[in-house]
Write an enzyme that holds these catalytic residues in place. Structure first.
Site, PDB file in Angstrom:
ATOM      1  N   TYR A  61     -64.512 -17.280   3.330  1.00 23.66           N
ATOM      2  CA  TYR A  61     -64.859 -15.927   2.632  1.00 23.66           C
ATOM      3  C   TYR A  61     -65.773 -15.348   3.149  1.00 23.66           C
ATOM      4  O   TYR A  61     -66.432 -15.784   4.143  1.00 23.66           O
ATOM      5  CB  TYR A  61     -65.360 -16.606   0.853  1.00 23.66           C
ATOM      6  CG  TYR A  61     -66.504 -17.215   1.081  1.00 23.66           C
ATOM      7  CD1 TYR A  61     -66.717 -18.562   1.457  1.00 23.66           C
ATOM      8  CD2 TYR A  61     -67.621 -16.284   0.587  1.00 23.66           C
ATOM      9  CE1 TYR A  61     -67.979 -19.054   1.642  1.00 23.66           C
ATOM     10  CE2 TYR A  61     -68.972 -17.045   0.417  1.00 23.66           C
ATOM     11  CZ  TYR A  61     -69.215 -18.230   1.048  1.00 23.66           C
ATOM     12  OH  TYR A  61     -70.525 -18.739   0.987  1.00 23.66           O
ATOM     13  N   ARG A  65     -66.871 -12.321  11.719  1.00 23.00           N
ATOM     14  CA  ARG A  65     -67.115 -13.695  11.141  1.00 23.00           C
ATOM     15  C   ARG A  65     -65.988 -13.910  10.566  1.00 23.00           C
ATOM     16  O   ARG A  65     -65.763 -15.319  10.613  1.00 23.00           O
ATOM     17  CB  ARG A  65     -68.665 -13.699  10.379  1.00 23.00           C
ATOM     18  CG  ARG A  65     -68.750 -15.166  10.140  1.00 23.00           C
ATOM     19  CD  ARG A  65     -70.136 -15.185   9.624  1.00 23.00           C
ATOM     20  NE  ARG A  65     -70.356 -14.648   8.294  1.00 23.00           N
ATOM     21  CZ  ARG A  65     -71.376 -14.441   7.598  1.00 23.00           C
ATOM     22  NH1 ARG A  65     -72.454 -15.122   8.254  1.00 23.00           N
ATOM     23  NH2 ARG A  65     -71.376 -13.882   6.511  1.00 23.00           N
ATOM     24  N   ARG A 102     -48.316 -29.347  -2.689  1.00 26.33           N
ATOM     25  CA  ARG A 102     -49.603 -30.167  -1.831  1.00 26.33           C
ATOM     26  C   ARG A 102     -49.168 -31.219  -1.028  1.00 26.33           C
ATOM     27  O   ARG A 102     -48.464 -32.079  -1.302  1.00 26.33           O
ATOM     28  CB  ARG A 102     -50.199 -30.967  -3.108  1.00 26.33           C
ATOM     29  CG  ARG A 102     -51.839 -31.392  -2.923  1.00 26.33           C
ATOM     30  CD  ARG A 102     -52.422 -31.919  -3.901  1.00 26.33           C
ATOM     31  NE  ARG A 102     -53.593 -32.433  -3.594  1.00 26.33           N
ATOM     32  CZ  ARG A 102     -53.964 -33.541  -2.788  1.00 26.33           C
ATOM     33  NH1 ARG A 102     -53.023 -34.413  -2.661  1.00 26.33           N
ATOM     34  NH2 ARG A 102     -55.106 -33.538  -2.568  1.00 26.33           N
ATOM     35  N   HIS A 127     -51.281 -32.760   2.796  1.00 26.49           N
ATOM     36  CA  HIS A 127     -52.672 -32.292   3.532  1.00 26.49           C
ATOM     37  C   HIS A 127     -52.351 -31.461   4.626  1.00 26.49           C
ATOM     38  O   HIS A 127     -53.073 -30.467   5.170  1.00 26.49           O
ATOM     39  CB  HIS A 127     -53.341 -33.625   4.057  1.00 26.49           C
ATOM     40  CG  HIS A 127     -54.189 -34.361   2.734  1.00 26.49           C
ATOM     41  ND1 HIS A 127     -53.704 -34.648   1.657  1.00 26.49           N
ATOM     42  CD2 HIS A 127     -55.581 -34.536   2.569  1.00 26.49           C
ATOM     43  CE1 HIS A 127     -54.452 -35.313   0.695  1.00 26.49           C
ATOM     44  NE2 HIS A 127     -55.705 -35.185   1.461  1.00 26.49           N
ATOM     45  N   LYS A 166     -67.610 -20.314   7.385  1.00 25.89           N
ATOM     46  CA  LYS A 166     -67.619 -19.794   6.122  1.00 25.89           C
ATOM     47  C   LYS A 166     -66.862 -20.318   5.173  1.00 25.89           C
ATOM     48  O   LYS A 166     -65.959 -19.434   4.821  1.00 25.89           O
ATOM     49  CB  LYS A 166     -68.316 -18.414   6.124  1.00 25.89           C
ATOM     50  CG  LYS A 166     -68.944 -17.851   4.774  1.00 25.89           C
ATOM     51  CD  LYS A 166     -69.411 -16.715   5.137  1.00 25.89           C
ATOM     52  CE  LYS A 166     -69.818 -15.924   3.754  1.00 25.89           C
ATOM     53  NZ  LYS A 166     -71.117 -16.674   3.157  1.00 25.89           N
ATOM     54  N   GLU A 189     -81.065 -24.696   6.966  1.00 25.11           N
ATOM     55  CA  GLU A 189     -80.870 -23.525   6.205  1.00 25.11           C
ATOM     56  C   GLU A 189     -81.019 -23.389   4.677  1.00 25.11           C
ATOM     57  O   GLU A 189     -80.894 -24.654   4.216  1.00 25.11           O
ATOM     58  CB  GLU A 189     -79.639 -22.709   6.511  1.00 25.11           C
ATOM     59  CG  GLU A 189     -78.390 -23.270   6.412  1.00 25.11           C
ATOM     60  CD  GLU A 189     -77.116 -22.836   6.679  1.00 25.11           C
ATOM     61  OE1 GLU A 189     -77.021 -21.356   6.870  1.00 25.11           O
ATOM     62  OE2 GLU A 189     -75.945 -23.306   6.790  1.00 25.11           O
ATOM     63  N   LEU A 193     -74.763 -21.453   9.099  1.00 30.13           N
ATOM     64  CA  LEU A 193     -73.987 -20.207   9.086  1.00 30.13           C
ATOM     65  C   LEU A 193     -74.781 -19.251   9.775  1.00 30.13           C
ATOM     66  O   LEU A 193     -75.862 -19.090   9.327  1.00 30.13           O
ATOM     67  CB  LEU A 193     -73.837 -20.054   7.814  1.00 30.13           C
ATOM     68  CG  LEU A 193     -72.660 -18.630   7.500  1.00 30.13           C
ATOM     69  CD1 LEU A 193     -71.258 -18.987   8.000  1.00 30.13           C
ATOM     70  CD2 LEU A 193     -72.764 -18.000   6.355  1.00 30.13           C
TER      71      LEU A 193
END
Ligand code: PLP
Length: 287
Positions: free
Chosen positions: A33, A52, A100, A102, A147, A180, A205
């Site tokens: 995101y 990014r 579903r 993996h 992210k 962070e 990040l």
């Protein structure tokens, strides 16, 4: 007109916006995101955020859902529909919808969701007094440079901060060094007046606000160091602050309940906050 969201090619009322139950973001947190700040109707540092996004997707071998040009058009369309002046635009890309399993699905197309939120940047009391942070162990995986929407340790950490009456939790690696915040980058001015933030690596990040501030520091010839710093150094610091797209530059005046420096926002912090605000107001930030 009700607020709208963008979901996989359609603009829909925010309250009715939904993704499929087998979206891999929902089932595996298999997605990334971005949060792009918006000031006076303009996206701030749009291209660095999209750079990014592209990088995060590349690391996970997920394709961009559309060209950058098309993505920018969707951003603008959604902002226009929602009459967004100040706040942020949220975009999320997942590997898509598939039964579903993996392993990467063969046929799934990346799914794109965008929302906007009207919100004024923090001002008033928080900025005047500074905020408190607590320190907690960093429980995250070893690719914090991506992210990812997988944010459970960050969610739990932020809640610990709120429960403790603080604003943010600074996460600490096994060597006792701060990585962070749960949704912010951490900075201090040490007792020897050294301006320090941790260097970009897979442990943090690389915040766009962090990068912009570094750029402003370089332009102004301000000396700073990118290196890890310990909790002890932070406790003894003269000043501290955090940076992020929704906080800009926020003074930190307490750590684990103890005052940092004289317990008030410091001069360096205030100057850097002003410099960042000036950047946001200026032509360079705008797309
Ligand atoms: N660190 C983490 C873990 C974050 O989630 C964020 C923002 O969400 C940041 C740092 C700050 O990044 P940015 O300045 O791009 O908002």
């Amino acid at each position: 007109m009700p607020r709208q969201a963008y979901v996989n090619g359609r603009y829909v009322p925010h309250g009715a916006a939904a993704v499929h139950i087998e979206d891999r973001g929902y089932q595996f947190a298999d997605g990334v995101y971005e949060v792009v700040p918006v000031s006076r109707g303009r996206l701030i540092d749009e291209d660095p955020h999209l750079d990014r996004l592209e990088r995060s997707l590349g690391e996970l071998e997920i394709d961009m859902p559309m060209s950058r040009r098309a993505l920018k058009l969707v951003c603008r369309q959604l902002m226009r529909r929602n009459r967004l002046s100040n706040g942020f635009l949220y975009m999320q890309v997942t590997r898509g919808v598939a039964p579903r399993d993996h392993k990467f699905p063969g046929a799934a197309r990346p799914a794109l969701v965008m929302t906007t939120r009207q919100m004024n940047p923090p001002s008033g009391q928080a900025v005047a007094e500074g905020v408190g942070v607590i320190t907690i162990p960093d429980l995250r995986w070893k690719r914090c440079d991506i992210k990812s929407v997988s944010l459970l340790p960050n969610v739990l950490g932020k809640q610990s901060a709120i429960t403790a009456g603080a604003y943010e939790a600074w996460m600490v690696d096994p060597e006792g060094r701060i990585t962070e915040g749960t949704s912010t980058n951490a900075w201090i001015v040490t007792k020897d007046k050294e301006l320090v933030t941790r260097e970009a690596s897979t442990s943090i990040l690389n915040g766009i606000t962090r990068l912009r501030l570094i750029d402003l520091l370089r332009q102004d010839g301000v000396t700073f160091t990118e290196r890890p710093f310990t909790v002890e150094e932070a406790r003894q610091a003269r000043e501290a602050f955090l940076t992020s797209s929704t906080n800009f530059v926020m003074p930190v005046t307490r750590i684990d309940g103890e005052p940092i420096g004289n317990g008030h926002p410091g001069l360096v912090t205030s100057k850097l906050r002003d410099a960042y605000l000036q950047f946001v107001e200026g032509p360079e930030a705008r797309a």
